[in-house]
Design an enzyme around this catalytic site. Structure first.
Site, PDB file in Angstrom:
ATOM      1  NE  ARG A   1     -48.176 -10.768 -67.489  1.00 12.86           N
ATOM      2  CZ  ARG A   1     -48.296 -10.533 -68.797  1.00 12.86           C
ATOM      3  NH1 ARG A   1     -48.592  -9.315 -69.224  1.00 12.86           N
ATOM      4  NH2 ARG A   1     -48.124 -11.496 -69.671  1.00 12.86           N
TER       5      ARG A   1
ATOM      6  CE1 TYR B   1     -40.591   0.566 -44.413  1.00 12.65           C
ATOM      7  CE2 TYR B   1     -41.135   0.625 -46.753  1.00 12.65           C
ATOM      8  CZ  TYR B   1     -40.757  -0.081 -45.621  1.00 12.65           C
ATOM      9  OH  TYR B   1     -40.551  -1.428 -45.701  1.00 12.65           O
TER      10      TYR B   1
ATOM     11  CG  ASP C   1     -46.187   6.538 -48.685  1.00 13.17           C
ATOM     12  OD1 ASP C   1     -47.306   6.260 -48.209  1.00 13.17           O
ATOM     13  OD2 ASP C   1     -45.197   5.794 -48.576  1.00 13.17           O
TER      14      ASP C   1
ATOM     15  CE  LYS D   1     -47.238  -0.665 -43.483  1.00 15.76           C
ATOM     16  NZ  LYS D   1     -46.775  -0.934 -44.817  1.00 15.76           N
TER      17      LYS D   1
HETATM   18  C1  LIG Z   1     -45.104   4.860 -45.368  1.00 11.91           C
HETATM   19  C2  LIG Z   1     -44.938   3.549 -46.091  1.00 11.91           C
HETATM   20  N1  LIG Z   1     -44.997   3.532 -47.424  1.00 11.91           N
HETATM   21  C3  LIG Z   1     -44.866   2.397 -48.119  1.00 11.91           C
HETATM   22  C4  LIG Z   1     -44.637   1.195 -47.482  1.00 11.91           C
HETATM   23  C5  LIG Z   1     -44.467  -0.032 -48.314  1.00 11.91           C
HETATM   24  O1  LIG Z   1     -45.605  -0.836 -48.228  1.00 11.91           O
HETATM   25  P1  LIG Z   1     -45.594  -2.422 -48.421  1.00 11.91           P
HETATM   26  O2  LIG Z   1     -45.005  -3.021 -47.197  1.00 11.91           O
HETATM   27  O3  LIG Z   1     -47.030  -2.751 -48.614  1.00 11.91           O
HETATM   28  O4  LIG Z   1     -44.747  -2.704 -49.607  1.00 11.91           O
HETATM   29  C6  LIG Z   1     -44.554   1.176 -46.081  1.00 11.91           C
HETATM   30  C7  LIG Z   1     -44.315  -0.071 -45.314  1.00 11.91           C
HETATM   31  O5  LIG Z   1     -43.950  -1.102 -45.727  1.00 11.91           O
HETATM   32  C8  LIG Z   1     -44.699   2.379 -45.384  1.00 11.91           C
HETATM   33  O6  LIG Z   1     -44.594   2.424 -44.064  1.00 11.91           O
HETATM   34  N1  LIG Z   2     -38.161  -6.294 -43.659  1.00 13.42           N
HETATM   35  C1  LIG Z   2     -38.994  -5.284 -44.243  1.00 13.42           C
HETATM   36  C2  LIG Z   2     -39.448  -4.329 -43.212  1.00 13.42           C
HETATM   37  C3  LIG Z   2     -40.832  -3.886 -43.458  1.00 13.42           C
HETATM   38  S1  LIG Z   2     -41.271  -2.423 -42.575  1.00 13.42           S
HETATM   39  C4  LIG Z   2     -42.993  -2.325 -42.828  1.00 13.42           C
HETATM   40  C5  LIG Z   2     -43.622  -0.994 -42.580  1.00 13.42           C
HETATM   41  N2  LIG Z   2     -43.468  -0.095 -43.647  1.00 13.42           N
HETATM   42  C6  LIG Z   2     -43.209  -0.313 -41.327  1.00 13.42           C
HETATM   43  O1  LIG Z   2     -42.862   0.887 -41.363  1.00 13.42           O
HETATM   44  O2  LIG Z   2     -43.254  -0.939 -40.269  1.00 13.42           O
HETATM   45  C7  LIG Z   2     -38.197  -4.571 -45.301  1.00 13.42           C
HETATM   46  O3  LIG Z   2     -36.968  -4.710 -45.329  1.00 13.42           O
HETATM   47  O4  LIG Z   2     -38.764  -3.877 -46.134  1.00 13.42           O
END
Ligand SMILES: Cc1ncc(COP(=O)(O)O)c(C=O)c1O
Ligand SMILES: N[C@@H](CCSC[C@H](N)C(=O)O)C(=O)O
Length: 449
Positions: A84, A136, A210, A235
Site C-alpha cells: 500500500r 466527463y 484531465d 484509456k
Molecule cells: C475524461 C475522463 N476522465 C476521467 C475518467 C475516469 O477514469 P476511470 O474510468 O479510469 O476511473 C474518464 C472515464 O472514465 C474520462 O473519460
Molecule cells: N458506469 C460508469 C460509466 C463509465 S464511462 C467511462 C468513460 N469515462 C467514458 O467516457 O466512456 C460510471 O457510472 O462511471
C-alpha cells in the site's frame, strides 16, 4: 533485484551512479527498478522514451518483474515495507510515467476517478473550485458530491471562454479543474491562458488538467502552466481495456507529497500486476495513437463529407482548431457527431458491428456510444439541457482496425438506420425536416444546440 546495500552498486550497469539523480524530491533511492533516463526530462524523442526502460535487476530481465508481494522483510529503514505504501513494480512505472509526462513525480492509482479523488482531497470546506460545463460524467458526479456534502463551492463555467472564466476566478479559488478536449463535446480549453489567470487570481490555486483524451503523447499540460495533470490510465495509456488505472503527475514536490499521503492513507495505489500491465501498454502508446488518429481523421472527414455535424479538432471546421493545435501535437481519436434524432442515433449505434457499443475510449478496438445514455447518464437531464449536451450525440472512439473496414461498417450502419438518403454520388445525411416520420419510425427531432 539489487538490494539497497551500496556495496552491491558495483557499477556493472551504472545503476549506482544513476541513483544520485533519480529522485528529484531528493530521496536517495536504492537501485530497485530504475527509470530508463536518470534525469527528469527526456534524453530521446518521446516515442523512444515510451519503450526505453531499464529494470536494473540482478538478472537483467527485459520486462520489469511483477513484485506480487504485500510485504517486504527487513524492518525499519528499508525502501519498501508494505505494498500500500510502495512497491518496486509501481515505483518503476511511476518513474517511467514522470519522464514521459514532463513531471518530477508521477503517482499511479486504481482508476482515473481514484486520481481525481486523491487530487480533490486537498480541498477543505469553503474552498472554491472552478471547472467546465462539459465534463466527463463521473468527474461531474464527484464534484457534485463534494458540493452537496463537503461544503466545497463548485462553479461550472464555459471554460472555452477565458474572459467568462476570469469572471469567476478569485482569491477564493483553490482549484481549477479542466478537461481538454472535453468529453463528449470535444471543446478546447486554453490551458496556458486559464492557468495564468487562475494563478493571478490566487497564486496558490491548483490548476489540474484531465489529459485523458490526449495522453502525454499529444499534450503536456504541465509545460503549459498547469500544476497537476491526471489521466485515466484505463484509456490510451494502457490501450487494451484490460486494466483500470489512474495517473497523477506534478512538478511541485510538496503537492506530490500531499497526494502520496492520500494514496498511502486511503490505499488506492495501483496493484503490482496492474502496474505491470499499464507499463506494458504505455510502450505502444505512440504507435497506437498514430494509427488511431489517422483512422479518426478519415472517419471525421467521411462523416462531415456526408453532411453530418462532426466535432473533431483535426477538422478545420472545429471552432477552436487553432487553439487546439497551439497546445497539442495531434487531434486524438475521439469524435462526436449528431443526427438530429435520438431514435436515429440509437438505430445507428445498434446497427454498427465493428464499432462495439461500449463506454470508455483509448482502446485498440473501435467503440460507439450515446453519452447521454451511457458515460454521461449520471448528469441529470435538466443539467444536460442547461449545458447544451445534445441528447442525440453519438461518440466514436476509434481503434486501430483497417480504415476501409471501419468506414464500410459505419456506412452500413448509417444506411440501415435510415440516417442518410441515397444520391447519385452515394449518400448524404438527412436534414432535420426530412427526419420527421421517416421510414415510419417514431423519429423525434431534437432541438438544435
Ligand atoms: C475524461 C475522463 N476522465 C476521467 C475518467 C475516469 O477514469 P476511470 O474510468 O479510469 O476511473 C474518464 C472515464 O472514465 C474520462 O473519460
Ligand atoms: N458506469 C460508469 C460509466 C463509465 S464511462 C467511462 C468513460 N469515462 C467514458 O467516457 O466512456 C460510471 O457510472 O462511471
Amino acid at each position: 533485484m539489487s538490494s539497497s546495500n551500496p556495496s552491491n552498486d558495483d557499477g556493472l550497469h551504472g545503476v549506482g551512479k544513476a541513483l544520485k539523480h533519480l529522485d528529484l524530491d531528493g530521496h536517495n533511492l536504492p537501485p530497485s527498478p530504475a527509470p530508463s533516463t536518470p534525469t527528469n526530462g527526456r534524453k530521446y524523442a518521446l516515442a523512444t522514451e515510451l519503450v526505453f526502460t531499464e529494470g536494473g535487476d540482478q538478472y537483467n530481465s527485459s520486462s520489469v518483474p511483477i513484485y506480487q508481494s504485500a510485504t517486504f522483510k527487513g524492518g525499519p529503514g528499508q525502501e519498501y515495507d508494505y505494498t500500500r505504501s510502495g512497491n518496486p513494480t509501481r515505483s518503476h512505472l511511476e518513474r517511467h510515467l514522470a519522464k514521459i509526462m514532463s513531471a518530477n513525480r508521477a503517482l499511479v492509482v486504481s482508476s482515473g476517478m481514484g486520481a481525481c479523488d486523491v487530487i480533490t482531497r486537498v480541498l477543505k470546506p469553503g474552498d472554491e473550485v472552478v471547472t467546465g460545463d462539459d465534463l466527463y460524467g463521473g468527474t461531474n458526479r464527484l464534484l457534485t458530491y463534494l458540493k452537496q456534502n463537503m461544503g466545497i463551492v463548485v462553479h461550472h463555467v464555459d471554460t472555452t471562454d477565458v474572459e467568462k472564466t476570469k469572471a469567476v476566478l478569485s482569491e477564493k479559488t483553490t482549484m481549477v479543474l479542466l478537461e481538454t478536449p472535453t468529453n463528449p463535446l470535444i471543446k478546447i480549453i486554453d490551458i496556458a491562458g486559464i492557468s495564468e489567470a487562475a494563478h493571478k487570481a490566487n497564486a496558490s490555486a491548483i490548476v489540474a488538467v484531465d489529459n485523458t483524451m490526449m495522453s502525454p503523447y499529444l499534450q503536456n499540460p504541465l509545460d503549459l502552466g498547469a500544476d497537476v495533470v491526471y489521466e485515466s490510465g484505463t484509456k490510451y495509456l494502457s490501450g487494451h481495456h484490460d486494466v483500470m488505472a489512474g495517473v497523477i503527475a506534478v512538478n511541485n514536490a510538496a503537492l506530490g507529497d500531499k497526494f502520496f499521503f492520500m494514496i498511502n492513507s486511503t490505499g488506492c495505489g495501483l496493484s503490482p500486476f496492474d502496474s505491470w500491465l499499464l507499463l506494458r501498454g504505455v510502450k505502444t502508446l505512440a504507435i497506437r495513437m498514430e494509427k488511431q488518429q489517422a483512422n479518426s481523421m478519415a472517419i471525421a472527414q467521411f462523416l462531415e463529407g456526408h453532411g453530418f455535424k462532426v466535432r473533431y479538432p483535426g477538422l478545420k471546421s472545429h471552432p477552436q482548431y487553432a487553439l487546439h493545435w497551439s497546445q497539442a501535437r495531434g487531434a486524438g481519436a475521439v469524435l462526436s457527431f449528431e443526427t438530429g434524432s435520438i431514435e436515429l442515433s440509437e438505430r445507428i449505434v445498434e446497427s454498427a458491428n465493428l464499432f462495439g457499443i461500449s463506454v470508455s475510449f483509448g482502446c485498440v478496438n473501435s467503440l460507439i456510444s450515446m453519452p447521454c445514455r451511457m458515460s454521461h447518464a449520471s448528469i441529470d437531464p435538466a443539467t444536460r439541457k442547461e449545458r447544451a449536451l445534445p441528447e442525440d450525440i453519438i461518440r466514436l472512439c476509434v481503434g486501430i482496425e483497417d480504415i476501409n473496414d471501419l468506414i464500410d461498417d459505419l456506412s452500413q450502419a448509417l444506411v440501415r438506420a435510415g440516417a442518410v438518403k441515397l444520391t447519385d454520388d452515394g449518400f448524404v445525411a438527412l436534414v432535420r425536416s426530412e427526419l420527421v416520420g421517416q421510414t415510419g419510425q417514431t423519429t423525434q427531432v431534437v432541438d438544435e444546440p
